[in-house]
Write a protein that holds these residues in place. Structure first.
Motif, PDB file in Angstrom:
ATOM      1  N   SER A  93       0.826  -1.212   0.000  1.00  0.00           N
ATOM      2  CA  SER A  93       0.000   0.000   0.000  1.00  0.00           C
ATOM      3  C   SER A  93       0.854   1.253   0.000  1.00  0.00           C
ATOM      4  CB  SER A  93      -0.911   0.019   1.227  1.00  0.00           C
ATOM      5  OG  SER A  93      -0.183   0.453   2.358  1.00  0.00           O
ATOM      6  N   ALA A  95       2.523   2.263   2.645  1.00  0.00           N
ATOM      7  CA  ALA A  95       2.587   2.800   4.010  1.00  0.00           C
ATOM      8  C   ALA A  95       3.959   2.558   4.636  1.00  0.00           C
ATOM      9  CB  ALA A  95       1.503   2.175   4.879  1.00  0.00           C
TER      10      ALA A  95
ATOM     11  N   ILE B 112      -6.075  -2.615   4.167  1.00  0.00           N
ATOM     12  CA  ILE B 112      -4.669  -2.200   4.314  1.00  0.00           C
ATOM     13  C   ILE B 112      -4.166  -1.585   3.010  1.00  0.00           C
ATOM     14  CG2 ILE B 112      -2.318  -2.952   4.822  1.00  0.00           C
ATOM     15  CD1 ILE B 112      -3.418  -5.175   6.509  1.00  0.00           C
ATOM     16  N   LEU B 113      -4.511  -2.228   1.883  1.00  0.00           N
ATOM     17  CA  LEU B 113      -4.042  -1.691   0.599  1.00  0.00           C
ATOM     18  C   LEU B 113      -4.590  -0.291   0.354  1.00  0.00           C
ATOM     19  CD1 LEU B 113      -4.227  -4.817  -1.731  1.00  0.00           C
ATOM     20  CD2 LEU B 113      -2.213  -3.785  -0.693  1.00  0.00           C
ATOM     21  N   GLY B 116      -3.610   1.828   4.159  1.00  0.00           N
ATOM     22  CA  GLY B 116      -2.313   1.715   4.798  1.00  0.00           C
ATOM     23  C   GLY B 116      -2.437   1.419   6.273  1.00  0.00           C
ATOM     24  N   VAL B 117      -1.495   1.916   7.058  1.00  0.00           N
ATOM     25  CA  VAL B 117      -1.549   1.626   8.479  1.00  0.00           C
ATOM     26  C   VAL B 117      -1.932   2.895   9.235  1.00  0.00           C
ATOM     27  CG1 VAL B 117      -0.029  -0.347   8.499  1.00  0.00           C
ATOM     28  CG2 VAL B 117       0.969   1.888   8.528  1.00  0.00           C
ATOM     29  N   ALA B 198      -1.992  -3.063  11.574  1.00  0.00           N
ATOM     30  CA  ALA B 198      -0.968  -2.455  12.421  1.00  0.00           C
ATOM     31  C   ALA B 198      -1.368  -1.148  13.081  1.00  0.00           C
ATOM     32  CB  ALA B 198       0.278  -2.214  11.604  1.00  0.00           C
TER      33      ALA B 198
END
Lengths: 350, 253
Positions: A93, A95, B112-113, B116-117, B198
């Motif tokens: 992603s 991140a 998540i994709l 993200g976190v 996360a």
């Protein structure tokens, strides 16, 4: 105003209060800073690095810990995950542009067209094949028909089992392989849900420390200089911020050498990492970092072609990879080469 | 008065017996991995002393309430529209029925994709989980309104917004509230799955983190008990809504 609207309004008010409390308690939101109109500086320079609480990734928190102590701050933000899939997905992603990852998983991602490059190793050794203390499994051959848990089919521990089976004239069909997240492995062994377990430390050492596990093989007995995890970065990060990648790789190189320089360093790192990064009882990390001292090592972390070609061959054989992949394709060795001459951090932990 | 006392004492007695059985089972089996109730209590106290207990409760409440409120804000109007306009219902109902059985856990990789976190991913999962019970209950609520209400309202000349405000919404409210109560339960239910991503706070995170921490199953069970207790409290709060005069409409009492 009707009673219902009053209730709805107070519910919304409660939600807003919870939001503010969350921002204050968990997100580090500081009202004072907002009032001064100061923005958090150099936010975009922070590089998030994904890792799991295993010793294969220990240099990630140790580098951050040493940076914090040496410079007062770090340009890297370690982000802890609990499982391989989430760790990988967060990297995909964007991140966590840099992340510690299983070597075969990184190779497979590369083969599938994901622009990842392996730039450094995370560790050497640091895995063990465990059985129950009271079991009569003494060699690889005794595993016939038994249930063996590996962390992930893209893990080097899985390849290690395949290699061990092959070296003992056996095939994967002789055992029952299951995938299990490393944190769940000790309980699975305890409850006899698995006859043997293998993953990175400290989860293997935990079964010894708690008195029901026994080492069948240390990884190095089956595969000398075993590597399971590597540092992976996004190609775009290499293009856009190569100096930051170098800084990270050099930092890991120096932290690794520092960890291997003395047992005192290891014990202090164990204390700091267990408390601040892993949220574990430090007894566990102290144990796996010292019994024996070479259970896991952090000195020879440069990328070497032979290591990877051996992994690639096994990965191909086991079907993790569809075709042969070139070392040049999935690695970028320049950072590792630049870090080759460095010495350990010259710092003594307080 | 007696029934009040009973409704307090009886559940407490059941809880006491179960806790006693739990303790005895751990002791008798000699397990040193599975925690006793006492160890769970000590673990909870330890969390409180470390100052993380409040932080985690707040974090989970934040994610659940934000995702839930978003689902309410989108789900109720959407459901009312679909309930009222038959062709919209025909158009969207298959899609809703297709998405509804997909567990929020299946959405984790996608969350998540996409996000993200950050807090966004768990909020998205909780939003998804609560959106469908809210939407479907709002649809059904409008579809189940007795025609006689609407005919009577029309005879009195009510139309458009006024009809909606004065008749449809109040008549649908009891069933919508049932959906809201159900959805809050579901939203709170998925907090553990949502916090597998996360994040570094929350009661779901507490459970996942305790699994990482070696033999800390006392904290796993502490997390479970806390989630249960807060769920009980939330359900009680939503049930109080049902006692309001405004929502007794259409119940024929």
């Amino acid at each position: 105003m009707s009673k219902l609207s009053k209730i709805l309004l107070s519910a919304l008010g409660a939600v807003a209060c919870i939001g503010l409390l969350h921002a204050w308690l968990n997100l580090g939101f500081d009202p004072a800073r907002l009032l001064q109109g100061k923005k958090a500086e150099a936010e975009e320079e922070m590089l998030r690095v994904g890792f799991l609480p295993v010793t294969c990734h220990l240099t990630c928190p140790v580098t951050d810990w040493i940076n914090q102590n040496l410079a007062g701050k770090s340009r890297f933000e370690p982000v802890r995950f609990s499982g391989w899939p989430e760790l990988k997905e967060a990297h995909l992603s964007g991140a966590t542009p840099a992340t510690f990852m299983l070597a075969p998983m990184a190779m497979a991602l590369r083969e599938q067209g994901v622009p990842v490059k392996i730039v450094y190793l995370g560790h050497r050794d640091g895995s063990a094949l465990m059985v129950r203390k009271d079991s009569d499994i003494r060699t690889m051959r005794d595993l016939r028909g038994k249930r063996v848990a590996v962390p992930n089919r893209f893990s080097n521990q899985f390849l290690l089992i395949l290699k061990g089976l092959k070296d003992h004239g056996m095939t994967p069909a002789d055992i029952e392989l299951i995938e299990l997240p490393p944190p769940d492995m000790p309980a699975a062994l305890y409850a006899r849900a698995a006859d043997a377990i293998i993953s990175g430390e400290p989860f293997m050492g935990q079964t010894e420390l708690d008195g029901y596990g026994r080492v069948l093989y240390q990884a190095k007995e089956l595969w000398p200089s075993f590597i399971s995890c590597v540092l992976v970065v996004d190609e775009r990060l290499i293009r856009e911020r190569p100096e930051q990648v170098q800084e990270l790789v050099t930092g890991i190189a120096k932290s690794g050498l520092w960890l291997d320089a003395s047992m005192e360093h290891r014990m202090k790192a164990a204390e700091a990492v267990a408390t601040n990064y892993y949220n574990q009882d430090s007894r566990l990390l102290r144990y796996v970092l010292s019994k024996p001292p070479d259970r896991v090592t952090y000195s020879k972390l440069s990328l070497a072609r032979e290591d990877f070609e051996e992994i690639a061959a096994l990965a191909l054989e086991s079907g993790i990879l569809d075709g042969p992949v070139a070392f040049e394709e999935y690695t970028d060795t320049r950072f590792s080469e630049n870090a080759a001459g460095v010495g350990p951090h010259t710092w003594e932990a307080p | 008065m007696r029934s009040r006392l009973e409704s307090l004492l009886l559940p407490l007695a059941v809880a006491a017996v179960l806790i006693g059985l739990w303790h005895a089972a751990v002791r008798l089996s000699g397990s040193d991995i599975f925690p006793t109730p006492g160890q769970v209590l000590t673990g909870t106290v330890e969390l409180a002393q470390k100052g993380v207990l409040l932080r985690y409760v707040i974090a989970s409440l934040f994610r659940v309430s934000t995702g839930y409120v978003l689902a309410v804000l989108i789900g109720i109007p959407f459901g009312l529209l679909l309930g009222w306009f038959g062709s919209a219902f025909k158009a969207f109902n298959p899609l809703i029925q297709l998405l509804r059985p997909i567990s929020p856990i299946a959405w984790i990789p996608i969350a998540i994709l996409w996000f993200g976190v950050s807090d966004l991913a768990p909020i998205f999962l909780i939003f998804l989980a609560s959106l469908f019970p809210i939407t479907t209950s709002a649809i059904a609520a409008v579809q189940n309104i007795q025609l006689v209400y609407i005919r009577a309202a029309r005879n009195f000349g009510l139309n458009g917004v006024a009809l909606f405000q004065k008749v449809i919404f109040p008549a649908a409210l009891p069933q919508i509230l049932t959906g809201l109560r159900l959805a809050l339960g579901v939203a709170w239910l998925v907090v553990v799955a949502a916090e597998m991503i996360a994040v570094n706070s929350g009661l779901g995170y507490l459970i996942i983190d305790a699994r990482n921490a070696g033999k800390r199953y006392d904290l796993v069970v502490a997390g479970m008990v806390l989630i249960g207790l807060i769920g009980l409290g939330l359900d009680w709060l939503v049930r109080q809504l049902g006692n309001l005069d405004e929502v007794q409409w259409g119940l024929g009492r």
